[in-house]
Design a protein around this motif. Structure first.
Motif, short mmCIF file in Angstrom:
data_model
loop_
_atom_site.label_atom_id
_atom_site.label_comp_id
_atom_site.label_asym_id
_atom_site.label_seq_id
_atom_site.Cartn_x
_atom_site.Cartn_y
_atom_site.Cartn_z
N ARG A 1 44.02 -10.80 -23.43
CA ARG A 1 44.21 -10.61 -24.86
C ARG A 1 43.01 -10.62 -25.85
O ARG A 1 42.18 -11.52 -25.31
N ALA A 2 43.29 -10.06 -26.85
CA ALA A 2 42.02 -10.14 -27.87
C ALA A 2 42.47 -11.03 -28.92
O ALA A 2 43.37 -11.26 -29.46
N THR A 3 41.24 -11.81 -29.41
CA THR A 3 41.42 -12.77 -30.60
C THR A 3 41.59 -11.97 -32.03
O THR A 3 41.23 -10.83 -31.96
N TYR B 1 40.76 -5.88 -30.87
CA TYR B 1 41.99 -5.37 -30.36
C TYR B 1 41.78 -5.46 -28.94
O TYR B 1 40.51 -4.91 -28.40
N TRP B 2 42.76 -5.46 -28.02
CA TRP B 2 42.63 -5.04 -26.66
C TRP B 2 42.76 -3.74 -26.34
O TRP B 2 43.70 -2.81 -26.68
N ASP B 3 41.56 -3.19 -25.73
CA ASP B 3 41.34 -1.86 -25.06
C ASP B 3 41.96 -1.69 -23.62
O ASP B 3 41.43 -2.22 -22.85
N ALA B 4 43.17 -1.00 -23.69
CA ALA B 4 43.88 -0.92 -22.26
C ALA B 4 42.92 -0.19 -21.33
O ALA B 4 43.19 -0.34 -19.99
N ILE B 5 42.09 0.77 -21.55
CA ILE B 5 41.48 1.55 -20.82
C ILE B 5 40.37 1.10 -20.35
O ILE B 5 40.09 1.18 -18.90
N ARG C 1 37.81 -5.08 -28.18
CA ARG C 1 36.58 -4.25 -28.93
C ARG C 1 36.96 -4.98 -30.46
O ARG C 1 37.92 -5.20 -30.58
N GLU C 2 35.76 -4.65 -31.14
CA GLU C 2 35.88 -5.29 -32.44
C GLU C 2 36.82 -4.32 -33.42
O GLU C 2 36.78 -3.29 -32.86
N CYS C 3 37.45 -4.84 -34.14
CA CYS C 3 38.46 -4.23 -35.11
C CYS C 3 37.79 -3.30 -35.84
O CYS C 3 36.61 -3.68 -36.38
#
Length: 104
Positions: A59-61, A65-69, A74-76
């Motif tokens: 998960r992303a802090t 955001y979490w890039d499922a690919i 990745r940075e917002c």
């Protein structure tokens, strides 16, 4: 004689303890039978986190955001807010006023 079962991944127990304890948010026990939980920031950088009882830091802090690919945070992007409870994914990125989201 009694036997002990290993705790499932995502939980731990001290040696000789009768119960398993879920890892707290931000920490994981990747393997069954763990005796401790390890902080996601010790395994990755500060963009990775987890929810309580999870076995991986997937998960992303806040601010990412979490890039499922690519299976990584990745940075917002500019013009967006990434602060969804439990971690932001592409679909839950909040768009700031005067910005727009392209749809595919």
């Amino acid at each position: 004689a009694s036997t002990c079962d290993d705790c499932e991944a995502g939980a731990y127990s001290a040696t000789g303890a009768a119960l398993c304890t879920p890892c707290e948010a931000g920490k994981v026990a990747a393997q069954p039978g763990s005796s401790e939980c390890v902080a996601c920031v010790a395994l990755h950088d500060n963009a990775y986190t987890s929810l309580e009882g999870e076995a991986s830091c997937s998960r992303a802090t806040q601010g990412f955001y979490w890039d499922a690919i690519v299976q990584a945070p990745r940075e917002c992007p500019d013009g967006a807010t990434c602060d969804s409870p439990g971690g932001t994914v592409l679909a839950t990125i909040a768009i700031k006023p005067d910005y727009y989201r392209l749809t595919l």
